[in-house]
Design a protein around this motif. Structure first.
Motif, short mmCIF file in Angstrom:
data_model
loop_
_atom_site.label_atom_id
_atom_site.label_comp_id
_atom_site.label_asym_id
_atom_site.label_seq_id
_atom_site.Cartn_x
_atom_site.Cartn_y
_atom_site.Cartn_z
N ASN A 637 24.60 46.80 3.33
CA ASN A 637 24.90 48.21 3.07
C ASN A 637 24.17 49.11 4.05
OD1 ASN A 637 26.57 47.63 0.90
ND2 ASN A 637 24.89 47.62 -0.58
N LEU A 638 22.92 48.77 4.36
CA LEU A 638 22.14 49.58 5.28
C LEU A 638 22.78 49.57 6.67
CD1 LEU A 638 19.60 51.28 5.77
CD2 LEU A 638 18.35 49.15 6.24
N ALA A 639 23.19 48.39 7.13
CA ALA A 639 23.80 48.29 8.45
C ALA A 639 25.12 49.04 8.50
CB ALA A 639 24.01 46.81 8.80
N TYR A 640 25.92 48.92 7.44
CA TYR A 640 27.23 49.57 7.44
C TYR A 640 27.09 51.09 7.47
CZ TYR A 640 31.82 51.08 5.83
OH TYR A 640 33.03 51.71 5.73
N HIS A 641 26.22 51.64 6.61
CA HIS A 641 26.08 53.10 6.58
C HIS A 641 25.41 53.61 7.84
CE1 HIS A 641 27.67 53.58 2.57
NE2 HIS A 641 26.84 52.63 2.09
N GLN A 646 26.33 56.79 12.95
CA GLN A 646 26.40 56.93 14.40
C GLN A 646 27.82 57.21 14.86
OE1 GLN A 646 24.69 53.50 16.20
NE2 GLN A 646 22.61 53.92 15.45
N ASP A 647 28.84 56.65 14.17
CA ASP A 647 30.24 56.82 14.57
C ASP A 647 31.08 56.98 13.31
OD1 ASP A 647 32.73 56.80 15.67
OD2 ASP A 647 32.62 54.78 16.51
N ALA A 648 31.52 58.25 13.10
CA ALA A 648 32.26 58.53 11.87
C ALA A 648 33.57 57.77 11.80
CB ALA A 648 32.50 60.04 11.76
N SER A 649 34.11 57.35 12.96
CA SER A 649 35.39 56.63 12.95
C SER A 649 35.22 55.13 12.71
CB SER A 649 36.11 56.84 14.29
OG SER A 649 35.35 56.29 15.36
N PHE A 650 33.97 54.67 12.63
CA PHE A 650 33.73 53.24 12.46
C PHE A 650 34.26 52.77 11.09
CE2 PHE A 650 31.00 49.95 10.57
CZ PHE A 650 31.23 48.92 11.47
N ASN A 651 34.96 51.64 11.12
CA ASN A 651 35.45 51.06 9.86
C ASN A 651 35.60 49.55 10.04
OD1 ASN A 651 36.34 50.96 7.25
ND2 ASN A 651 38.47 51.42 7.75
N ILE A 652 35.23 48.79 9.04
CA ILE A 652 35.31 47.33 9.10
C ILE A 652 35.43 46.78 7.69
CG2 ILE A 652 32.82 46.90 8.99
CD1 ILE A 652 33.25 44.64 11.04
N THR A 653 36.13 45.69 7.51
CA THR A 653 36.27 45.05 6.20
C THR A 653 35.10 44.10 5.98
OG1 THR A 653 38.68 45.17 6.31
CG2 THR A 653 37.73 43.59 4.76
N LEU A 654 34.40 44.24 4.87
CA LEU A 654 33.26 43.39 4.54
C LEU A 654 33.70 42.39 3.47
CD1 LEU A 654 30.39 46.06 4.38
CD2 LEU A 654 31.08 44.65 6.32
N ALA A 687 33.43 43.16 16.63
CA ALA A 687 34.73 43.42 16.01
C ALA A 687 35.31 44.75 16.48
CB ALA A 687 34.58 43.42 14.48
N THR A 688 34.43 45.78 16.63
CA THR A 688 34.91 47.09 17.11
C THR A 688 35.42 47.01 18.54
OG1 THR A 688 33.33 48.19 15.63
CG2 THR A 688 34.25 49.50 17.42
N GLU A 689 34.71 46.24 19.39
CA GLU A 689 35.14 46.10 20.77
C GLU A 689 36.50 45.41 20.86
OE1 GLU A 689 33.76 47.06 23.87
OE2 GLU A 689 32.82 48.41 22.40
N ARG A 690 36.73 44.40 20.02
CA ARG A 690 38.03 43.73 20.05
C ARG A 690 39.13 44.68 19.61
NH1 ARG A 690 39.82 38.20 16.75
NH2 ARG A 690 41.99 38.19 17.52
#
Length: 795
Positions: A637-641, A646-654, A687-690
């Protein structure tokens, strides 16, 4: 007029049909003549199966007649050349010409038709030899031959001979005539092959009859050998008599070595007086006698006529009229132990098959002599082995093919406390095992069941150990005997087992001490390395820290001063021309941008220095029992938030797969949280770079985290579906300052610090698996035991 025209057509057609009928009649008559001739030749072949000459004579005479030739001849291959063997009566009548042809050796070449056929292996048709520049057979030219036909006799592609038909006029042969001669050539090959096969069959029949006689004689000798294992004399007498009979010899004798000399011990067809002389005579190696020459040279000696041999000087043999003699050595391991001698009272050399037969008899005589010698040695050895057997340290028992006790030694009886009455009865294996079972040899067991179990392995090879009722440990080894039966060995290994236990305990203690010493040595070496690296890193970081602080502070101060300068100079700048104001604004903007860049990179350098200082201090932290699943969830949770901040557009499935049965584990939670944050952050980045790089349809950035309780260890897996890691750099991931991120986006210390925390502080392992463009998975294993943690395990 039309009627006359129709009648004329009918007349013309009748004449044409009559011509065709007459031509067909001639063809039929010619075909009938050819068929009749072929049938006659086949009849000759059927009557002359052994003698091919009548067939060849009939063939050449028929071919000459049907093909309207002026003569003809047939050649047959003899070695590498061809010779004439048959000719038409007209040719054979000229004795001088026929003799010249018979003596001529024709070699494959172009100077004659027969040679050309042999060279090319096909039909040769010369329309006019006088116009052929290669033709050079003078007698044929002198005889007026002009057109010549040559047809090969072929068997499996090889030219066996030729059929040659000449004409004294230039008149080429027709295709039908050539085909007829081809047929005669095939029939000639059949006749030649039949004669050859019949000759071979008769020779093989004679050879088989002779071989059968030889085999029967050899079998008789072998039967005598089998019956006379101890007494060799009957064997030698049989060998001498049989060799003389089968080889057509008049007399025969056998000598055997006695010490340094040889004496005759057996003979056939010798009169009593002469045999008495022979028995008293000693034979030594030399060239004056047959036996002496065999002993000297160690090989077969064959003298066609002793009267023509200047070295032979045994007067009684010469006086008895013997002429041809044969001597064959009795060889054992290349040593001559005797001789077989055969003699004929006529000059008639022995054949190779007869010599080979005597060699066989010599080998059989050697076998008989060797058997008698070995039997004597065996009897001597049996007495010696009986003494050795009774004095062996082990107990030994042998059961025969009927599974009854056949032999045993004294230690077998003493070791197992067996009564004399039992051994005297020579019990079966079943009775023997039952006796041992009823007397407690196998402990408290079902006697019948134990007997059945041991009988199943009685005929196999096995080895086992057991403790006897008196406390002694015995080793039992069973070895099957070829042909049936088994030998069982019993060894008292009580003292050996006690010594092995002591040695094993000492070895285990030494191995444990050695392992502890190696682990301590590895920890010391690693500690020294890390201490040296930490000192170096700390020194460098402190040296960089001071000038870096100045750069950061003066950069900030310069920005403030530049703002004050802009406020102070604003009235003056307002009075400048428009283009001058633009230049001043541009310069001020560039200075502001440069100072911001200096401040940004200063902060990045400050972050690197802080990481270096943390790395140099090593890992630390208080250890306590924690819920691993909760710790992983908190770090995730800490890493995700943090990434979202840092990047409001960041999104990833956990995706979480946390083992609910995982018990708490003792570890340093702050340090392990750093490890998880590093791994989660790297997974987010990949994952974001891909997602940014290739725009794959349907791609969804995903990070999977799982935990497993493995009993003595716990396992944490972090898997992303990002860009992956190439194989060539995978082994360098945990090296300090190595990063796969672009400049400015990573310090290269996160995985190095994580590696030290997992392996050095917690004694665990961390491994990576990746497929470029597909996934990356880190696997962490942490031991539960404190001792494993202190060993400093590495992956």
């Amino acid at each position: 007029m039309r009627t006359f025209a129709d009648q004329a057509v009918i007349a013309i057609e009748n004449a044409r049909l009559l011509g065709e009928l007459q031509a067909r009649t001639r063809d039929l008559e010619e075909s009938l003549e050819y068929q009749t001739a072929t049938s006659d030749v086949l009849n000759v072949i059927s009557r002359s199966t052994a003698d091919v000459q009548p067939v060849l004579d009939t063939l050449i005479e028929t071919a000459t007649r049907l093909c309207s030739a002026d003569g003809g001849g047939i050649t047959i291959r003899e070695g590498e050349v061809y010779r004439y063997v048959a000719a038409t009566p007209a040719v054979a009548a000229d004795a001088e010409f026929w003799e010249t042809l018979r003596q001529r050796a024709i070699v494959p070449g172009r100077d004659s038709v027969a040679g050309r056929v042999a060279l090319e292996g096909r039909v040769v048709h010369v329309a006019d030899v006088s116009a052929d520049p290669d033709y050079a057979l003078p007698e044929a030219v002198a005889a007026g031959q002009r057109t010549i036909l040559g047809v090969p006799l072929l068997r499996e592609g090889a030219v066996l001979g030729t059929i040659n038909l000449p004409r004294r006029r230039v008149e080429p042969f027709t295709e039908r005539q050539i085909e007829l001669v081809r047929t005669f050539a095939d029939q000639a090959v059949i006749a030649i092959e039949n004669a050859r096969l019949l000759s071979e069959l008769r020779q093989r029949t004679r050879d088989l009859e002779e071989s059968l006689e030889y085999q029967t004689a050899t079998s008789d000798v072998l039967n005598v050998i089998s019956r006379s294992t101890a007494d060799v004399q009957p064997v030698l007498d049989t060998v001498a008599e049989t060799a003389c009979r089968l080889c057509g010899a008049d007399v025969g004798a056998i000598s055997i070595r006695e010490g340094e000399v040889y004496r005759y011990v057996s003979a056939f067809a010798l009169d009593a007086e002469y045999w008495a002389i022979r028995r008293q005579r000693t034979v030594v190696p030399g060239r004056e006698t047959l036996a002496g020459r065999v002993l000297l040279e160690g090989r077969v000696v064959h003298v066609a006529d002793i009267l023509a041999d200047p070295d032979y000087s045994w007067p009684e043999n010469v006086a008895s009229g013997r002429r041809t003699i044969l001597g064959v050595p009795l060889l054992r391991e290349a040593t001559v132990i005797g001789t077989i001698g055969l003699a004929r009272k006529r000059v008639e050399p022995f054949t190779e098959r007869q010599i080979e037969l005597v060699r066989t008899f010599a080998d059989q005589a050697v076998i008989a002599i060797e058997n008698a010698r070995l039997l004597g040695e065996i009897r001597q050895r049996q007495a010696e082995l009986r003494v050795t057997f009774d004095n062996m340290g082990d107990g030994v028992a042998m059961f025969d093919a009927e599974q009854r006790l056949a032999a045993w030694n004294r230690n077998f009886q003493q070791l197992l406390d067996l009564p004399d009455a039992l051994l005297a009865a020579r019990p079966s294996i079943a009775d023997y095992i039952r006796h041992l079972a009823t007397h407690g040899e196998y402990g408290e067991v079902d006697v019948d069941a134990e007997v059945r179990r041991l009988l199943e392995v009685a005929g196999t090879q096995y080895s086992t150990e057991r403790t006897r009722p008196d406390g002694r440990v015995v080793e039992v080894r069973a070895n099957p005997v070829p042909g049936g039966g088994v030998v069982i060995n019993y060894s008292d290994i009580t003292e050996r087992k006690r010594a092995e236990a002591e040695i094993r305990a000492a070895r285990d203690a030494a191995e444990t001490a050695l392992a502890d010493l190696r682990r301590a040595q590895d920890r010391l070496i690693q500690s020294e390395k890390m201490a040296s690296l930490g000192q170096l890193t700390a020194g460098i970081a402190h040296e960089i820290k001071n000038p870096l602080n100045f750069v950061n502070n003066f950069a900030g101060l310069s920005v403030e001063l530049l703002d004050e300068l802009k406020e102070t100079a604003a009235p003056a700048i307002a009075g400048l021309a428009e283009d001058e104001r633009a230049d001043v604004d541009e310069i001020v903007a560039m200075l502001t941008g440069n100072l911001e860049k200096i401040a940004e990179h200063g902060r990045r350098a400050d972050g690197i220095v802080k990481s270096m200082l943390e790395h140099s201090r090593g890992v630390s932290g208080e250890r306590r029992a924690v819920d691993l699943n909760a710790l992983v969830e908190e770090a995730l949770n800490l890493a995700y938030h943090g990434a979202r901040a840092q990047d409001a557009s960041f999104n990833i499935t956990l995706e979480r797969d946390l083992d609910p049965a995982a018990a708490p584990i003792e570890l340093a939670p702050q340090e392990m949280t750093r490890v998880f944050l590093n791994l989660f952050g790297n997974g987010f980045y990949a994952a974001t770079e891909r997602a940014r790089g290739n725009g794959e349809a349907g791609y969804r950035p995903t990070l999977q985290v799982s935990t497993r309780d493995l009993g003595g260890d716990v396992e944490i897996r972090v898997r992303d579906n990002g860009t992956g890691i190439p194989p060539e750099i995978r082994d360098r991931l945990f090296q300090p300052f190595f990063t796969t991120k672009p400049t400015g986006e990573g310090t290269g210390l996160g995985l190095s610090i994580s590696y030290d925390i997992v392996t050095q502080q917690h004694g665990g392992s961390i491994a990576v698996d990746s497929e470029p463009g597909e996934f990356t998975e880190f696997t962490i294993r942490l031991p539960r035991s404190r001792q494993a943690t202190m060993t400093g395990k590495t992956p």
